[in-house]
Design an enzyme around this catalytic site. Structure first.
Site, PDB file in Angstrom:
ATOM      1  N   GLN A   1      -0.496  11.305  17.780  1.00 57.30           N
ATOM      2  CA  GLN A   1      -1.741  10.684  17.319  1.00 57.30           C
ATOM      3  C   GLN A   1      -2.052   9.378  18.053  1.00 57.30           C
ATOM      4  O   GLN A   1      -3.031   8.714  17.738  1.00 57.30           O
ATOM      5  CB  GLN A   1      -1.733  10.492  15.803  1.00 57.30           C
ATOM      6  CG  GLN A   1      -0.777   9.444  15.282  1.00 57.30           C
ATOM      7  CD  GLN A   1      -0.635   9.511  13.777  1.00 57.30           C
ATOM      8  OE1 GLN A   1      -0.140  10.491  13.220  1.00 57.30           O
ATOM      9  NE2 GLN A   1      -1.074   8.469  13.090  1.00 57.30           N
TER      10      GLN A   1
ATOM     11  N   GLY B   1       0.840  -1.202   0.000  1.00 56.60           N
ATOM     12  CA  GLY B   1       0.000   0.000   0.000  1.00 56.60           C
ATOM     13  C   GLY B   1       0.873   1.249   0.000  1.00 56.60           C
ATOM     14  O   GLY B   1       0.672   2.171  -0.805  1.00 56.60           O
ATOM     15  N   HIS B   2       1.858   1.277   0.897  1.00 57.85           N
ATOM     16  CA  HIS B   2       2.788   2.415   0.929  1.00 57.85           C
ATOM     17  C   HIS B   2       3.494   2.564  -0.430  1.00 57.85           C
ATOM     18  O   HIS B   2       3.650   3.673  -0.938  1.00 57.85           O
ATOM     19  CB  HIS B   2       3.869   2.205   2.001  1.00 57.85           C
ATOM     20  CG  HIS B   2       3.361   2.215   3.411  1.00 57.85           C
ATOM     21  ND1 HIS B   2       3.390   1.099   4.211  1.00 57.85           N
ATOM     22  CD2 HIS B   2       2.825   3.198   4.169  1.00 57.85           C
ATOM     23  CE1 HIS B   2       2.905   1.402   5.408  1.00 57.85           C
ATOM     24  NE2 HIS B   2       2.542   2.654   5.406  1.00 57.85           N
TER      25      HIS B   2
HETATM   26  P1  AMP Z   1       0.643   4.713   7.759  1.00 59.95           P
HETATM   27  O1  AMP Z   1       2.084   4.386   7.615  1.00 59.95           O
HETATM   28  O2  AMP Z   1      -0.194   3.557   8.189  1.00 59.95           O
HETATM   29  O3  AMP Z   1       0.380   5.979   8.514  1.00 59.95           O
HETATM   30  O4  AMP Z   1       0.125   5.004   6.289  1.00 59.95           O
HETATM   31  C1  AMP Z   1       0.782   5.935   5.454  1.00 59.95           C
HETATM   32  C2  AMP Z   1      -0.056   6.166   4.231  1.00 59.95           C
HETATM   33  O5  AMP Z   1      -0.284   4.920   3.557  1.00 59.95           O
HETATM   34  C3  AMP Z   1      -1.463   6.729   4.553  1.00 59.95           C
HETATM   35  O6  AMP Z   1      -1.800   7.712   3.585  1.00 59.95           O
HETATM   36  C4  AMP Z   1      -2.350   5.518   4.430  1.00 59.95           C
HETATM   37  O7  AMP Z   1      -3.676   5.839   4.073  1.00 59.95           O
HETATM   38  C5  AMP Z   1      -1.660   4.772   3.306  1.00 59.95           C
HETATM   39  N1  AMP Z   1      -2.034   3.357   3.315  1.00 59.95           N
HETATM   40  C6  AMP Z   1      -2.045   2.529   4.385  1.00 59.95           C
HETATM   41  N2  AMP Z   1      -2.494   1.302   4.024  1.00 59.95           N
HETATM   42  C7  AMP Z   1      -2.768   1.377   2.686  1.00 59.95           C
HETATM   43  C8  AMP Z   1      -3.258   0.445   1.719  1.00 59.95           C
HETATM   44  N3  AMP Z   1      -3.538  -0.803   2.043  1.00 59.95           N
HETATM   45  N4  AMP Z   1      -3.408   0.877   0.449  1.00 59.95           N
HETATM   46  C9  AMP Z   1      -3.107   2.160   0.097  1.00 59.95           C
HETATM   47  N5  AMP Z   1      -2.627   3.081   0.959  1.00 59.95           N
HETATM   48  C10 AMP Z   1      -2.471   2.696   2.238  1.00 59.95           C
END
Ligand code: AMP
Length: 283
Positions: free
Chosen positions: A61, A36-37
């Site tokens: 947060q 996802g990242h």
């Molecule tokens: P985080 O590291 O969890 O704070 O996420 C960083 C970014 O990655 C945020 O914009 C999330 O929405 C995005 N993100 C997390 N999981 C996914 C996913 N499965 N698909 C797409 N983007 C994601």
């Protein structure tokens, strides 16, 4: 790839890029990268030559009883993955670099946080809006890329950018899923193999809701009741919320007209998972 830790050096780097008339795209993350990242980084590279990824597990947060200390971290692996995505800069500030002991300025939104995740995590979006504002001021990006998996967060960032006149285009990227449908998340690491199977019930209930709406169902209460019983049929689940709401205001809808956002948060064991999907009436 450059690794920058001080906010001053990051600001100077951003100034140099901007003075060459080049554009900067920012992907804010808390690390422990998954696909996802990486999909956000790929999108960023499509819109801009200079890709800055921030890696910062943001303490403001997390509530005191949440998983800040145990949040999964693997910096070496993250750096190797970022290198492969041709990231130009990894901005990795230390906690003290962003939050001095005198820190006292927060960004608060009046309405959007009063729903969904904001109810069970009352200071969460204040922390998110604050750190994202700080990153915007330090990195001065032209574009910032966020995942639709955190739908409410994306709505909040878009509103904040509008309200505070940030000159930044916000781009939302669809949720990247495992082959069986589970939304990728750094917190999936906490799941044991039984919980991993159970976790699929979030995706399944969204798919079931989508099919119901396609078949003509417009009553959120009936859809939520079906999703609730599907999730509760699995042991060790506890529902935080299941909501069908307006994707712009995040307020509940009484009847589904054309489309609506279904969003849910479920604890599987001790791991809190979220997911969402737009439900659309067949035209
Ligand atoms: P985080 O590291 O969890 O704070 O996420 C960083 C970014 O990655 C945020 O914009 C999330 O929405 C995005 N993100 C997390 N999981 C996914 C996913 N499965 N698909 C797409 N983007 C994601």
């Amino acid at each position: 790839m450059e690794i920058i830790k001080s906010y001053k050096s990051m600001q100077q780097y951003a100034d140099r890029i901007r003075s060459k008339q080049e554009t900067i795209a920012l992907v804010p993350t808390m690390g422990f990268f998954h696909k996802g990242h990486l999909s956000l980084m790929k999108k960023a590279k499509e819109v801009s030559n200079c890709l800055v990824v921030s890696l910062f597990v943001n303490p403001t947060q997390f509530a005191p009883d949440e998983d800040f200390d145990s949040y999964p971290r693997d910096t070496e692996r993250d750096l190797a993955l970022a290198e492969k995505e041709s990231v130009n800069v990894m901005f990795m500030p230390e906690r003290e670099e962003l939050y001095s002991s005198e820190f006292q300025t927060y960004v608060n939104l009046e309405k959007l946080p009063n729903h969904l995740c904001g109810l069970s995590r009352p200071t969460f979006f204040r922390g998110v809006a604050t750190v994202v504002s700080k990153l915007f001021n330090i990195i001065k990006p032209h574009y910032a890329i966020f995942g639709q998996k955190d739908f409410q967060q994306l709505a909040i960032i878009r509103q904040m950018v509008k309200d505070l006149n940030f000159d930044i285009e916000i781009i939302g990227v669809p949720t990247f899923r495992e082959s069986d449908g589970l939304a990728m998340s750094s917190r999936n690491k906490y799941l044991d193999s039984n919980q991993r199977k159970t976790a699929l019930c979030l995706f399944q209930s969204l798919e079931k809701a989508f099919a119901l709406v396609q078949a003509g169902e417009t009553d959120p209460a009936r859809i939520i009741a079906k999703a609730t019983s599907l999730i509760e049929s699995h042991a060790k689940t506890s529902i935080d919320y299941i909501k069908i709401c307006d994707p712009m205001t995040i307020e509940d809808v009484v009847t589904i007209k054309k489309s609506a956002l279904m969003a849910l948060a479920v604890n599987v064991g001790k791991t809190r998972l979220i997911d969402n999907r737009i439900l659309e009436i067949k035209t």
